[in-house]
Design an enzyme around this catalytic site. Sequence first.
Site, short mmCIF file in Angstrom:
data_model
loop_
_atom_site.label_atom_id
_atom_site.label_comp_id
_atom_site.label_asym_id
_atom_site.label_seq_id
_atom_site.Cartn_x
_atom_site.Cartn_y
_atom_site.Cartn_z
N GLN A 130 0.63 -11.93 -3.02
CA GLN A 130 -0.57 -10.39 -2.57
C GLN A 130 -1.31 -10.07 -3.47
O GLN A 130 -0.60 -9.70 -4.57
CB GLN A 130 -0.42 -9.58 -1.60
N HIS A 170 -6.25 -1.80 -4.46
CA HIS A 170 -6.32 -0.58 -3.68
C HIS A 170 -6.63 1.05 -4.84
O HIS A 170 -6.09 0.90 -5.12
CB HIS A 170 -4.89 0.53 -2.74
N HIS A 174 -8.04 -0.75 1.31
CA HIS A 174 -7.28 -1.96 0.58
C HIS A 174 -8.06 -2.81 0.70
O HIS A 174 -9.22 -3.14 1.97
CB HIS A 174 -6.83 -2.35 1.47
N CYS A 211 0.20 -1.42 -0.28
CA CYS A 211 0.09 0.38 -0.02
C CYS A 211 1.08 2.00 -0.10
O CYS A 211 0.66 2.82 -0.55
CB CYS A 211 -0.85 0.01 1.16
N ASP A 266 -3.71 -7.42 -4.65
CA ASP A 266 -2.90 -6.49 -3.85
C ASP A 266 -4.08 -5.85 -4.84
O ASP A 266 -3.58 -5.31 -6.06
CB ASP A 266 -1.84 -6.00 -3.15
#
Length: 674
Positions: free
Chosen positions: A416, A420, A547, A369, A418
């Site tokens: 991950q 955002h 997130h 992040c 991931d």
Amino acid sequence: MSAVPELRITLAGTARVVAGGTTYGEALEADGRSVVAARANGELRDLAARVAEGDVIEPVPVGSADGRAIVRHSTAHVMAQAVQEIFPEARLGIGPPVENGFYYDFDVKDPFTPEDLKRIEKRMREIVKQGQLFSRRPVSDEQAAEELASEPYKLELIGLKGGAADEESVEVPVGGGAGELTVSDEESVEVGGGELTIYDNLDAKTGELCWKDLCRGPHVPTTRSIPAFKLMRSGGAYWRGSEKNPQLQRIYGTAWESREKQDEYLHLLEEAEKRDHRKLGAELDLFSFPDELGSGLPVFHPKGGVIRRVMEDYSRRRHEEAGYSFVNTPHITKEGLYKISGHLDWYADGMFPPMELEGAKYYLKPMNCPMHNLIFRSRGRSYRELPLRLFEFGAVYRYEKSGVIHGLTRVRGMTQDDAHIYCTRDQMRDELKSLLRFVLDLLRDYGLDDFYLELSTKDPVKFVGNDEDWEEATETLREVAESEKLELVLDPGGAAFYGPKISVQARDAIGRTWQMSTIQLDFNLPHLFELGYQSTDGSRQQPVMIHRALFGSIERFFGVLVEHYAGAFPPWLAPVQVVGIPIAEAHVPYLQDLAKKARERGVRIEVDASDDRMQKKIRNAQKSKVPFMLLAGDDDIANGAVSFRFRNGEQKNGVPVDEAIAEIVDAIERRVQV
């Protein structure tokens, strides 16, 4: 002679009047077996305790969560008594209930052996049959210290009363995973935060003391109230979770409200052992953990690499369709980035030590992040770009303690998936609802479809930002979670330091729960990174940051899927989807031509041209959990057909080649299990 006073109570919702001196057990007419304790004004109480004026009382059934915990904690006491009778030199650590069982830690000269556990369990059964009474009595700190002078670990707990440490419990990995309670949770079972109490185990006939332990309680009335238990294993554990402290020996057990429930649990354990992803990973040649790399650092073999690539490719396609932009960030960064984000203040224990280079400190990144924030901040942003959805398969590294590392489900190096999302406050509710639906639908595509949600709220100590923002973020997530009409469970204090989160909890094929995706609503990191965008009126506004990790990590999700499917992946995920099996060597070219056609349709197919007999080739394919087998002999070749054999043993003969390939392709495209 004075009259016995009357007490007004509320019993299971009904007003009652009872005589002074009445116990909770008497008020509830509890037998000590189906009801093992009372809840009075929200607090758990022994059945032998006396009611007070105004008490609001409810029974605690043995099969309830609290009832099971009380049975398990009482069984831990019986185990400790048995250990000290057999091993008089054993010193007591702590013995809390945990999920599905209990444990107790002991300081002994030598580790416990399987034979020791049999002796201990036999003595425990004798104690249970004796029906010893659990009798609670308050003591002062001084009195407790005097009575327990030979128990150094209990003396330490007495000195720590009200100030237990917050280190994680760490187990030396001997035959299983680590305990899941924090030290403060474990120690509170012993000393709590108020007055100290000791529980005496008394002979039911003579009232003589058999054994005693420092404990907050409550307990079942007598040892006969323990319906079913079994000792499972032993291992090492550091006292109070610190490698600097002595290593004790921990014995684990399980206890249940009935023999039937215990048998169900033991059967579940047997099934779980068969599905253990570490075992199947080796048998199916999917991944390994070379000692040369270090603990918690897996490598994926070619077959595991195929599954992983298919998982990632499908996820990428779905994210592209949902309007995500793909980014990439480096594996290391200078320490200043994590000073800005606050991770060095709140997460340093979970990070690898820094590397010194050219006068600067560099850290392996534990999360993506902060780097995504730098991408957002790299140029001016307009409201027209929002919501901006950034996505990355990002490698991260976390310093998990050795005692909690467990196959792929708890590693030190992970990838991950991931994302955002940066949006306006007006957009965040719709974005969160859409995101949660996206997450649930994608998990269903991978074969998980039994969910509930968990809402993690602010840790009262470890947080940044103000209460107003936290309250708004928490209530927004609650509203979004409730809109899905799934069960919602609270996780007080379980949020990350920057914002609350929703966790998707998924149940697998045998009913175990795994934490999957997480969605966090964050008003704080955008402030710390001074993120901004130009709004419709030309002013600079701060975006909201969401997130989201869908798999959690590729490694962990991979391990969960291995166990969910017991290694028998559906065709779309299977590393080898089809094996061609010739009846004789002369039939190999026919199957190789068939394989070429299948590969042109995207099918992962191999032809077994080894010298093994046909039946062994079939067994090998079944052992490798291949979804489809195509067998060919003289008659099949003459008719342009194959014998179509499924993983479960069913077989269709004389299926035309094109029809067989079409059926396989259809099963792959529909992502069905066979």
